[in-house]
Design an enzyme around this catalytic site. Structure first.
Site, PDB file in Angstrom:
ATOM      1  N   HIS A  91      35.560 -12.930 -38.024  1.00 50.26           N
ATOM      2  CA  HIS A  91      35.385 -11.540 -37.549  1.00 50.26           C
ATOM      3  C   HIS A  91      35.254 -11.478 -36.025  1.00 50.26           C
ATOM      4  O   HIS A  91      34.617 -10.573 -35.501  1.00 50.26           O
ATOM      5  CB  HIS A  91      34.139 -10.881 -38.170  1.00 50.26           C
ATOM      6  CG  HIS A  91      34.017 -11.075 -39.638  1.00 50.26           C
ATOM      7  ND1 HIS A  91      34.578 -10.227 -40.564  1.00 50.26           N
ATOM      8  CD2 HIS A  91      33.404 -12.052 -40.354  1.00 50.26           C
ATOM      9  CE1 HIS A  91      34.306 -10.653 -41.786  1.00 50.26           C
ATOM     10  NE2 HIS A  91      33.603 -11.766 -41.680  1.00 50.26           N
ATOM     11  N   SER A 103      48.636 -10.798  -9.441  1.00 53.27           N
ATOM     12  CA  SER A 103      48.719  -9.342  -9.405  1.00 53.27           C
ATOM     13  C   SER A 103      49.161  -8.915  -8.018  1.00 53.27           C
ATOM     14  O   SER A 103      48.765  -9.514  -7.020  1.00 53.27           O
ATOM     15  CB  SER A 103      47.345  -8.761  -9.731  1.00 53.27           C
ATOM     16  OG  SER A 103      47.277  -7.432  -9.271  1.00 53.27           O
ATOM     17  N   LYS A 122      43.069 -11.879  -9.593  1.00 51.99           N
ATOM     18  CA  LYS A 122      43.590 -11.986 -10.956  1.00 51.99           C
ATOM     19  C   LYS A 122      44.642 -13.062 -11.127  1.00 51.99           C
ATOM     20  O   LYS A 122      45.427 -13.333 -10.239  1.00 51.99           O
ATOM     21  CB  LYS A 122      44.207 -10.643 -11.381  1.00 51.99           C
ATOM     22  CG  LYS A 122      43.148  -9.665 -11.836  1.00 51.99           C
ATOM     23  CD  LYS A 122      43.766  -8.351 -12.213  1.00 51.99           C
ATOM     24  CE  LYS A 122      44.567  -8.471 -13.492  1.00 51.99           C
ATOM     25  NZ  LYS A 122      45.478  -7.354 -13.649  1.00 51.99           N
ATOM     26  N   GLU A 144      51.435 -13.179 -23.256  1.00 50.06           N
ATOM     27  CA  GLU A 144      51.606 -11.736 -23.481  1.00 50.06           C
ATOM     28  C   GLU A 144      53.046 -11.402 -23.850  1.00 50.06           C
ATOM     29  O   GLU A 144      53.306 -10.598 -24.751  1.00 50.06           O
ATOM     30  CB  GLU A 144      51.200 -10.952 -22.220  1.00 50.06           C
ATOM     31  CG  GLU A 144      49.703 -10.899 -22.008  1.00 50.06           C
ATOM     32  CD  GLU A 144      49.345 -10.184 -20.716  1.00 50.06           C
ATOM     33  OE1 GLU A 144      48.531  -9.264 -20.769  1.00 50.06           O
ATOM     34  OE2 GLU A 144      49.887 -10.549 -19.652  1.00 50.06           O
TER      35      GLU A 144
END
Ligand code: ARG
Length: 403
Positions: A174, A295, A301, A308
């Protein structure tokens, strides 16, 4: 190159249909230009060129051996086909839309090169059994490439598992911390999935490996061909038993896309974990410069573009699976032009699967670095050992009773 000047140059003249078309002199007018574009598959089925040539070489050889044409005629047809292969290799074979599809494009060029003899190649054959043959030959090769790509991906996972046999990470249910586990154990789960993928693809391959040649348009041919010879020359394991089935079976395309979909499901799940682990919230891993992007706005970042994209691209393959099922479900026997739609789905499905496997293999080979201090803190700071403590206490009581 000297021979080149003596060859008729590849023409792009003429229109599809009508007297100049590939199918019949009964048509008096050429196709409406927009319909010609709509109908043509040459823009994508040129991908099948090598397989189309392979199939035609085997067919010509068989026609010669069976005495349907002379052996010399077969030799000349094969020379012509190999010439086209050579032209394609140096970018000189670039059929335009008037050719309609790769099969007509090759035939046209062969007739340009050999004259009327070129027309004999299509004896005892139809584009319907031809396209089925090309597609199976092509997919069989691509499945073998995917197998190699899966093995590379598995090796990359295994190397990380070996390097991290003693690295502990929280195990989750979970998405709540449940019990500490070895990172190796976690990675090995994905190797199990990849092994199932390999065995599924090997199973699909058996049903790709059936030769439809000889079915002709739908009901076979009165020409005394020997379809065993062509099947054998092309390395097919077996032949279709029913000619209608031979030209209208695309189950193999669906099965492939289903197997490829599961490959992408597995890659997508792993991608999701990598993305989570690389976030500052988890902080289990960091990404190397070679496998991450920055970025344009925020210098702090490091973006996990690779996982992705893999996660995002998986949707294409599931979409192709649905597209194929829907395309086939209402088709009466035997061949229908709808089948032309199978190609872009298969080409893109295969490309996506190969690209994603390669990117994920590279990511695991050199793209990820563990952050041991963060992992240690993660497994020490929670109560995820509670189950192990309980198991230990139960075992101690059981032992003391037994003693
Ligand atoms: N381009 C066609 C396809 O991809 C080849 C077969 C055409 N056959 C026909 N009877 N029109 O399916």
């Amino acid at each position: 190159m000297a021979a080149e000047s003596t060859l008729p140059s590849p023409s792009s003249a003429g229109v599809t249909g009508g007297a100049a078309g590939g199918w019949s002199d009964r048509f008096e007018e050429g196709l409406h230009p927009a319909i010609e574009r709509f109908n043509a598959s040459i823009g994508f089925d040129i991908t099948l060129l090598q397989e189309d040539l392979d199939g035609s070489v085997a067919h010509a050889r068989m026609l010669g051996r069976c005495g349907v044409i002379s052996e010399q005629e077969a030799d000349r047809l094969i020379e012509g086909l190999e010439l086209i292969r050579g032209e394609a290799a140096v970018g000189l074979f670039q059929p335009t839309i008037e050719a309609e599809d790769v099969h007509f494009a090759v035939e046209r060029r062969l007739i340009e090169l050999l004259g009327p003899l070129g027309k004999k190649l299509h004896t005892g054959r139809s584009r319907n059994d031809q396209v089925g043959t090309d597609l199976r030959l092509w997919l069989r090769r691509r499945i073998d490439e995917i197998e190699v790509a899966l093995l590379r991906f598995e090796r990359a996972l295994l190397a990380q598992a070996e390097a991290h046999a003693d690295t502990l990470i929280p195990g989750y249910t979970h998405l709540q911390r449940a019990q500490p586990i070895c990172l190796a154990h976690h990675l090995l789960a994905y190797i199990e999935m990849a092994e199932r993928d390999r065995s599924r693809l090997a199973d699909v391959r058996r049903r790709v490996d059936i030769c439809p040649l000889g079915a002709a348009a739908l009901a076979g041919t009165p020409v005394p061909i020997d379809r065993r010879q062509t099947a054998e020359a092309l390395g097919f394991a077996s032949l279709y038993a029913n000619s209608l089935d031979a030209v209208s079976d695309r189950d193999f395309a669906v099965e492939f896309m289903a197997a490829a979909s599961l490959v992408l499901v597995h890659l997508s799940r792993l991608s999701e974990e990598v993305i989570l682990w690389a976030s500052e919230e988890f902080g289990f891993i960091s990404l190397t410069d070679r496998c991450a992007t920055g970025s344009s706005l925020m210098p702090q970042k490091k973006n996990p573009d690779v996982p992705e994209l893999v996660r995002g691209k998986s949707g294409r393959v599931f979409g192709h699976l649905m597209g194929l099922l829907t395309m086939i479900k209402g088709l009466p026997l035997a061949y229908n032009k709808d089948f032309q739609e199978d190609k872009e789905a298969l080409f893109d499905g295969v490309r996506t699967c190969l690209d994603c496997l390669e990117a994920m293999a590279i990511l695991f080979e050199e793209g990820l670095v563990c952050r041991p201090e963060r992992l240690e803190r993660a497994v020490e700071s929670d109560f995820s050992n509670a189950t192990d403590v309980a198991d230990y206490l139960v075992a101690r009581v059981a032992w003391s009773r037994a003693a």
